[in-house]
Design an enzyme around this catalytic site. Structure first.
Site, PDB file in Angstrom:
ATOM      1  N   LYS A 118       0.810  -1.220   0.000  1.00  0.00           N
ATOM      2  CA  LYS A 118       0.000   0.000   0.000  1.00  0.00           C
ATOM      3  C   LYS A 118       0.839   1.265   0.000  1.00  0.00           C
ATOM      4  O   LYS A 118       0.372   2.319  -0.420  1.00  0.00           O
ATOM      5  CB  LYS A 118      -0.978  -0.005   1.182  1.00  0.00           C
ATOM      6  N   LYS A 199      -4.109 -10.845  -5.503  1.00  0.00           N
ATOM      7  CA  LYS A 199      -5.417 -11.200  -4.944  1.00  0.00           C
ATOM      8  C   LYS A 199      -6.512 -10.254  -5.444  1.00  0.00           C
ATOM      9  O   LYS A 199      -6.237  -9.095  -5.785  1.00  0.00           O
ATOM     10  CB  LYS A 199      -5.358 -11.187  -3.417  1.00  0.00           C
ATOM     11  N   LYS A 202     -11.040  -5.236  -2.967  1.00  0.00           N
ATOM     12  CA  LYS A 202     -12.047  -4.188  -3.181  1.00  0.00           C
ATOM     13  C   LYS A 202     -11.399  -2.829  -3.400  1.00  0.00           C
ATOM     14  O   LYS A 202     -12.037  -1.913  -3.894  1.00  0.00           O
ATOM     15  CB  LYS A 202     -13.093  -4.160  -2.068  1.00  0.00           C
TER      16      LYS A 202
HETATM   17  P1  TYM Z   1     -10.778  -6.809   4.273  1.00  0.00           P
HETATM   18  O1  TYM Z   1     -11.923  -5.893   4.451  1.00  0.00           O
HETATM   19  O2  TYM Z   1      -9.737  -6.477   3.279  1.00  0.00           O
HETATM   20  O3  TYM Z   1     -11.312  -8.250   3.916  1.00  0.00           O
HETATM   21  C1  TYM Z   1     -12.336  -8.874   4.677  1.00  0.00           C
HETATM   22  C2  TYM Z   1     -12.045 -10.368   4.769  1.00  0.00           C
HETATM   23  O4  TYM Z   1     -11.969 -10.906   3.444  1.00  0.00           O
HETATM   24  C3  TYM Z   1     -10.751 -11.596   3.270  1.00  0.00           C
HETATM   25  N1  TYM Z   1     -10.272 -11.409   1.905  1.00  0.00           N
HETATM   26  C4  TYM Z   1     -10.121 -12.418   1.053  1.00  0.00           C
HETATM   27  N2  TYM Z   1     -10.372 -13.727   1.137  1.00  0.00           N
HETATM   28  C5  TYM Z   1     -10.091 -14.478   0.041  1.00  0.00           C
HETATM   29  N3  TYM Z   1      -9.574 -13.985  -1.113  1.00  0.00           N
HETATM   30  C6  TYM Z   1      -9.287 -12.671  -1.230  1.00  0.00           C
HETATM   31  N4  TYM Z   1      -8.798 -12.192  -2.354  1.00  0.00           N
HETATM   32  C7  TYM Z   1      -9.582 -11.827  -0.140  1.00  0.00           C
HETATM   33  N5  TYM Z   1      -9.451 -10.488   0.065  1.00  0.00           N
HETATM   34  C8  TYM Z   1      -9.877 -10.262   1.322  1.00  0.00           C
HETATM   35  C9  TYM Z   1      -9.795 -10.939   4.268  1.00  0.00           C
HETATM   36  O5  TYM Z   1      -8.731 -11.787   4.592  1.00  0.00           O
HETATM   37  C10 TYM Z   1     -10.699 -10.640   5.425  1.00  0.00           C
HETATM   38  O6  TYM Z   1     -10.789 -11.755   6.263  1.00  0.00           O
HETATM   39  N6  TYM Z   1      -8.002  -5.742   8.225  1.00  0.00           N
HETATM   40  C11 TYM Z   1      -9.112  -6.521   7.770  1.00  0.00           C
HETATM   41  C12 TYM Z   1     -10.384  -6.240   8.539  1.00  0.00           C
HETATM   42  C13 TYM Z   1     -10.206  -6.384  10.004  1.00  0.00           C
HETATM   43  C14 TYM Z   1     -10.103  -7.595  10.734  1.00  0.00           C
HETATM   44  C15 TYM Z   1      -9.949  -7.219  12.099  1.00  0.00           C
HETATM   45  C16 TYM Z   1     -10.168  -8.946  10.359  1.00  0.00           C
HETATM   46  C17 TYM Z   1     -10.112  -5.355  10.901  1.00  0.00           C
HETATM   47  N7  TYM Z   1      -9.974  -5.852  12.163  1.00  0.00           N
HETATM   48  C18 TYM Z   1      -9.815  -8.190  13.097  1.00  0.00           C
HETATM   49  C19 TYM Z   1     -10.027  -9.913  11.359  1.00  0.00           C
HETATM   50  C20 TYM Z   1      -9.857  -9.522  12.716  1.00  0.00           C
HETATM   51  C21 TYM Z   1      -9.353  -6.200   6.304  1.00  0.00           C
HETATM   52  O7  TYM Z   1      -9.003  -5.187   5.803  1.00  0.00           O
HETATM   53  O8  TYM Z   1     -10.109  -7.120   5.677  1.00  0.00           O
END
Ligand code: TYM
Length: 334
Positions: A118, A199, A202
């Protein structure tokens, strides 16, 4: 019944509302939340504080937070069974964040893959971007989470959470529960449609790389049609992550959505060419998303209900977070 609830382990999961929820978020975690509610005391958070690390001109955090909440409900998260709340509604996340800041090292944070990605080509790196994994560990450790449900991309952040929690426990005696991750191998790394080496995300600037859960039928067909397939000959529908990363990614998506194994799909599509297979995949995605979108719009139009359940969730989460902060503060401060 009550006894059973007490025995269940705590599971934490979250999505940050930075844009429309993608098929990857759905296949990686969201799709499963409905079912894991039976086995765990689940806490599902909309991580809106994390979203502030991204400054986008069209960014309307309040709206996207409500959109994300509506998706949680549309995917079957039940506010009677699980805690659903918005991160910024519980002050303790920021409070514990400072303490954990002081137990995390710059070197550790600057080595995080997501931070490196990032901050690449970004001249104004805000401190939130570096601090991001600490806010994530704040979410996890504040609720004594036994399990954290994540996709593969967040694994490194969870590993750091364990390191910092252990470091704190060493200083002050056992305080934090050391969390384990829950990850479904098959959906945990859904790749971009155009570049199957990265990957699906969004926050990808090119929205042709991702299927969003609100995409219309015509967009889905178009995106899948133009998804990168491989020049590898023969142009067969076969799973081979090295030689055919594009088609393997599509097969993976098909497999999770249909419940059929990759082997079954390879047999089923033995005589198909890429374009025939893509047509079938588009049809399947549209079918699955149609019902989900219907449920989403049902919840999304009732903002008062969304606000109500997030307030109730925040109240329950706050009580838990305050209890944990009390324990931590008693160990450190006067
Ligand atoms: P975020 O919003 O990017 O993604 C949400 C969840 O989706 C999973 N994910 C994926 N799984 C499979 N293939 C992909 N290409 C893919 N892209 C995203 C992510 O691994 C995530 O589980 N920092 C986190 C949000 C968060 C969080 C937490 C998660 C904040 N606090 C505490 C767990 C525990 C995030 O940005 O996820």
């Amino acid at each position: 019944m009550r006894k059973n609830k007490l025995k269940k382990k705590i599971l934490f999961s979250a999505i940050q509302p930075t844009g429309f929820v993608t098929l990857a978020n759905y296949l990686g975690v969201l799709k499963h939340w409905k079912y894991i509610q039976k086995d765990y005391n689940c806490i599902f958070c909309v991580a809106d504080l994390h979203s502030l690390t991204k400054h986008d001109n069209n960014f309307n955090l309040r709206k996207i937070t409500l959109d994300t909440l509506a998706f949680y409900l549309a995917c079957g998260v039940d506010p009677k069974k699980s805690i659903i709340f918005v991160q910024s509604n519980v002050d303790e996340h920021c409070k514990i964040n400072w303490i954990l800041n002081c137990f995390s090292y710059f070197g550790e944070l600057s080595r995080m893959t997501q931070f490196k990605e990032k901050s690449r080509n970004n001249r104004n790196i805000n401190m939130g971007l570096l601090n991001y994994p600490i806010l994530m560990m704040s979410d996890i450790l504040l609720y004594n989470s036994n399990y954290v449900f994540i996709g593969d991309d967040q694994k490194q952040h969870l590993e750091l959470t364990k390191v910092v929690a252990n470091r704190f426990n060493k200083y002050y005696g056992k305080t934090f529960t050391i969390p384990k991750n829950i990850m479904f191998k098959q959906g945990s790394r859904i790749m971009s449609l155009h570049d199957p080496k990265i990957k699906m995300s969004k926050s990808d600037k090119n929205n042709k790389n991702s299927i969003f859960l609100l995409d219309k039928k015509i967009e889905i067909y178009k995106k899948i049609k133009f998804a990168t397939t491989d020049s590898e000959s023969p142009s067969k529908i076969l799973y081979d992550i090295i030689k055919k990363p594009g088609i393997s990614n599509l097969l993976n998506i098909f497999s999770i959505l249909s419940g059929k194994t990759i082997l079954q799909l390879e047999k089923l599509f033995y005589n198909y060419n890429y374009s025939m297979f893509k047509e079938e995949l588009s049809k399947l995605i549209c079918k699955k998303l149609y019902n989900l979108q219907k449920r989403y719009f049902y919840f999304r139009k009732n903002e008062n209900y969304l606000l109500k359940i997030s307030r109730i969730g925040a109240k329950v989460a706050s009580t838990k977070a305050k209890n944990m902060m009390n324990i931590i503060e008693k160990k450190i401060f006067l």
